[in-house]
Design an enzyme around this catalytic site. Sequence first.
Site, PDB file in Angstrom:
ATOM      1  N   GLU A   1       0.817  -1.208   0.000  1.00 15.21           N
ATOM      2  CA  GLU A   1       0.000   0.000   0.000  1.00 15.21           C
ATOM      3  C   GLU A   1       0.857   1.267   0.000  1.00 15.21           C
ATOM      4  O   GLU A   1       1.927   1.303   0.608  1.00 15.21           O
ATOM      5  CB  GLU A   1      -0.883   0.020   1.251  1.00 15.21           C
ATOM      6  CG  GLU A   1      -1.863  -1.114   1.294  1.00 15.21           C
ATOM      7  CD  GLU A   1      -2.573  -1.245   2.625  1.00 15.21           C
ATOM      8  OE1 GLU A   1      -3.731  -1.667   2.618  1.00 15.21           O
ATOM      9  OE2 GLU A   1      -1.967  -0.918   3.672  1.00 15.21           O
TER      10      GLU A   1
ATOM     11  N   LYS B   1       3.592   6.921   2.987  1.00 14.83           N
ATOM     12  CA  LYS B   1       4.211   5.723   3.540  1.00 14.83           C
ATOM     13  C   LYS B   1       4.032   4.579   2.555  1.00 14.83           C
ATOM     14  O   LYS B   1       2.989   4.448   1.925  1.00 14.83           O
ATOM     15  CB  LYS B   1       3.561   5.359   4.880  1.00 14.83           C
ATOM     16  CG  LYS B   1       4.138   4.105   5.515  1.00 14.83           C
ATOM     17  CD  LYS B   1       3.719   3.945   6.971  1.00 14.83           C
ATOM     18  CE  LYS B   1       2.333   3.370   7.116  1.00 14.83           C
ATOM     19  NZ  LYS B   1       2.047   2.985   8.505  1.00 14.83           N
TER      20      LYS B   1
ATOM     21  N   ALA C   1       3.946  -8.524  16.957  1.00 14.93           N
ATOM     22  CA  ALA C   1       4.896  -7.412  16.966  1.00 14.93           C
ATOM     23  C   ALA C   1       4.310  -6.127  17.563  1.00 14.93           C
ATOM     24  O   ALA C   1       5.043  -5.266  18.037  1.00 14.93           O
ATOM     25  CB  ALA C   1       5.398  -7.146  15.541  1.00 14.93           C
TER      26      ALA C   1
ATOM     27  N   THR D   1      -4.678  -9.527  15.768  1.00 14.94           N
ATOM     28  CA  THR D   1      -4.241 -10.796  15.181  1.00 14.94           C
ATOM     29  C   THR D   1      -4.009 -10.567  13.689  1.00 14.94           C
ATOM     30  O   THR D   1      -4.475  -9.584  13.132  1.00 14.94           O
ATOM     31  CB  THR D   1      -5.291 -11.898  15.404  1.00 14.94           C
ATOM     32  OG1 THR D   1      -6.495 -11.513  14.742  1.00 14.94           O
ATOM     33  CG2 THR D   1      -5.546 -12.101  16.883  1.00 14.94           C
TER      34      THR D   1
ATOM     35  N   ASP E   1      -7.916  -5.167   9.063  1.00 11.00           N
ATOM     36  CA  ASP E   1      -7.359  -3.973   8.423  1.00 11.00           C
ATOM     37  C   ASP E   1      -7.156  -4.138   6.926  1.00 11.00           C
ATOM     38  O   ASP E   1      -6.449  -3.354   6.309  1.00 11.00           O
ATOM     39  CB  ASP E   1      -6.056  -3.566   9.103  1.00 11.00           C
ATOM     40  CG  ASP E   1      -5.002  -4.651   9.010  1.00 11.00           C
ATOM     41  OD1 ASP E   1      -5.313  -5.734   8.476  1.00 11.00           O
ATOM     42  OD2 ASP E   1      -3.881  -4.417   9.466  1.00 11.00           O
TER      43      ASP E   1
ATOM     44  N   LYS F   1     -10.374  -9.462   5.868  1.00 16.11           N
ATOM     45  CA  LYS F   1      -9.687  -9.693   7.147  1.00 16.11           C
ATOM     46  C   LYS F   1     -10.420  -8.949   8.264  1.00 16.11           C
ATOM     47  O   LYS F   1     -10.332  -7.726   8.379  1.00 16.11           O
ATOM     48  CB  LYS F   1      -8.233  -9.220   7.023  1.00 16.11           C
ATOM     49  CG  LYS F   1      -7.347  -9.464   8.240  1.00 16.11           C
ATOM     50  CD  LYS F   1      -5.858  -9.364   7.848  1.00 16.11           C
ATOM     51  CE  LYS F   1      -4.932  -9.432   9.038  1.00 16.11           C
ATOM     52  NZ  LYS F   1      -4.643  -8.102   9.613  1.00 16.11           N
TER      53      LYS F   1
ATOM     54  N   SER G   1      -9.983   0.315  13.967  1.00 16.95           N
ATOM     55  CA  SER G   1      -8.777   1.008  13.500  1.00 16.95           C
ATOM     56  C   SER G   1      -8.113   0.253  12.354  1.00 16.95           C
ATOM     57  O   SER G   1      -7.860  -0.950  12.453  1.00 16.95           O
ATOM     58  CB  SER G   1      -7.811   1.123  14.680  1.00 16.95           C
ATOM     59  OG  SER G   1      -6.597   1.700  14.252  1.00 16.95           O
ATOM     60  N   VAL G   2      -7.841   0.946  11.282  1.00 20.32           N
ATOM     61  CA  VAL G   2      -7.125   0.330  10.154  1.00 20.32           C
ATOM     62  C   VAL G   2      -5.807   1.054   9.851  1.00 20.32           C
ATOM     63  O   VAL G   2      -4.986   0.558   9.076  1.00 20.32           O
ATOM     64  CB  VAL G   2      -8.005   0.296   8.875  1.00 20.32           C
ATOM     65  CG1 VAL G   2      -9.221  -0.575   9.092  1.00 20.32           C
ATOM     66  CG2 VAL G   2      -8.413   1.697   8.425  1.00 20.32           C
TER      67      VAL G   2
END
Lengths: 349, 349
Positions: B66, B79, B149, B211, B237, B241, B302-303
């Site tokens: 992305e 980003k 992480a 997850t 996200d 998913k 939240s994505v």
Amino acid sequence: MSAPQPSAKAFVPFVSVETMMRLVHHIGIETMLVELAGAIEADFRRWDVFDKTPRIASHSNDGVIELMPTSDGEIYAFKYVNGHPKNMAQGLQTVTAFGLLAQVSTGYPLLLTEMTLLTALRTAATSAMAARHLAPKGVTTMAMIGNGAQAEFQALAMKALLGIKTVRLYDIDPQATEKTRRNLTGSGLELITCNTAQAAIEGAGIITTCTADKQYATILTDNMVGAGVHINAIGGDCPGKTELHKDILLRADTFVEYSPQTRIEGEIQQMAEDYPVTELWQVVSGATAGRRDQNQITLFDSVGFAIEDFSALRYVHQKLSGTGLSQDLDIIADPDDPRDLFGMLQRAK
Amino acid sequence: MSAPQPSAKAFVPFVSVETMMRLVHHIGIETMLVELAGAIEADFRRWDVFDKTPRIASHSNDGVIELMPTSDGEIYAFKYVNGHPKNMAQGLQTVTAFGLLAQVSTGYPLLLTEMTLLTALRTAATSAMAARHLAPKGVTTMAMIGNGAQAEFQALAMKALLGIKTVRLYDIDPQATEKTRRNLTGSGLELITCNTAQAAIEGAGIITTCTADKQYATILTDNMVGAGVHINAIGGDCPGKTELHKDILLRADTFVEYSPQTRIEGEIQQMAEDYPVTELWQVVSGATAGRRDQNQITLFDSVGFAIEDFSALRYVHQKLSGTGLSQDLDIIADPDDPRDLFGMLQRAK
């Protein structure tokens, strides 16, 4: 505890501007232009496999910043590029760029490289590749209107790919023409300085326009352009920026890279939404004819497309192999246990 | 002639992974999380000035790459980020990222930096910033479901911004929980290892799900979630998913970053296109209430949004000033005469 060394997976090969210049001279500029044109043409032949999207542009009063992504399903590429016509007055480049190649299956980068030089090279290679399909046979003279940063690359690409012998130069600023003439001295091209655009196109079978003003300009008017020429229009490349009078378009057959993008950015932004154009890949793949007769005016309304950058990035990636020219950049965090990002950070304390 | 040195304008400050780790420790992790949350909140308050677009995603069977651009009219940021759940099995990071800050007026880059670590930090800072507006007052216990992480960053951000004292850990893989517990030992948090998601959420006022499977998963079912909690859903996200059962959404008030993007990528991809949500900036700016009563279930779906990266990049750019930590990268070609790109190349021979 001292900072641990990043793992090999964390390193991304990086090509700086200096390294790119060394690579270009290592290959030879004209050889590189020919090979780049070949790489771009090969990718245009497999057009269908690419993810295609008009570039994502962020416009401001001063210019535009664009992201140009594409993928063939195995390799992903994107370029960051700006276009700021007013930069020159501040001693800055109008166009600067860098790009990235990544593996689709992991998302990990394969190459990060400067692309200001590489964009200049791939733009010229694309122009010459298009001209090989569209210009009149046996053409030996080109006009180069706009003698900025792209001019020498265009002239050498047309020489290397089409056998152009004479370049007729014109720029609104005589110093730009003088710079181009000086740089091309010794290239084997005959160089003719002209005082007007009209004078420059006399006897030219290829007319390249590459001016930078962000405005609707008319570099060429209809009565200037005779039958049987190929117009390679580079400078009309963002909304509100064109170079050709509409009437020229009406007399020409227009070829574009990717029509959804060109309708936004190219010369054809002046025309209706359904104005007929041919995508260049259709010609390259043999599905459609390019030039049909010697009297036809062909127009390559070029704005630059992501697949050209993809081809150029992949070409550079291949050519770098074994040269030792790239340096390793520690830009990807890669802890031993991929879930232990925090541990890596903690151990670096 | 020897290669000329690039001009100062050609250099872009670069922050490697190692440098980012040094910067984080220089500032202090918890301080940095608090300051990042402040920077993000400040930018959410001026939401209107930003160019907003759903990120440009290139999907494949293995994951997604992305590009996330935004601009406030003065500064541009983007980003590059990937999401590849299967990477972990190959010893690679699921998410890696790097980013760039540039000047809108010239298009010239101001900063190139690793963003794998920075994304982990800004994601946790955003979660905690949202929870400050949405979580029940006086909450001291959180559940952390998914101990990959992102886990430690989430726990420390909730500690630093909300005063969380106890973290109840659960992961389908006990080794991930063990890793998280080990890394957070000495942080001042009470850590409780749980054997099921159900056990983890007992008594927790904040439930964070993070997850990584790329599938419609049901980490939380409706009967597991009691009244008065705040759910911080991070892992749903991308298209296909999600982590939460639809019935939980129906009982909760849903808050999102940027609804056009969240409807594509978030938990609410399970819901109708007009499913009612509140954008977080409306709460942050005071236009809308966050939590209304102690029994309400709030959900932050939240994505990750480009403005959070913009804030993080600008924060890093400011913090670097005077530290001497960044290195100079020769990624922008900048000849003395901007039109003389070819001459620069020629003189490098």
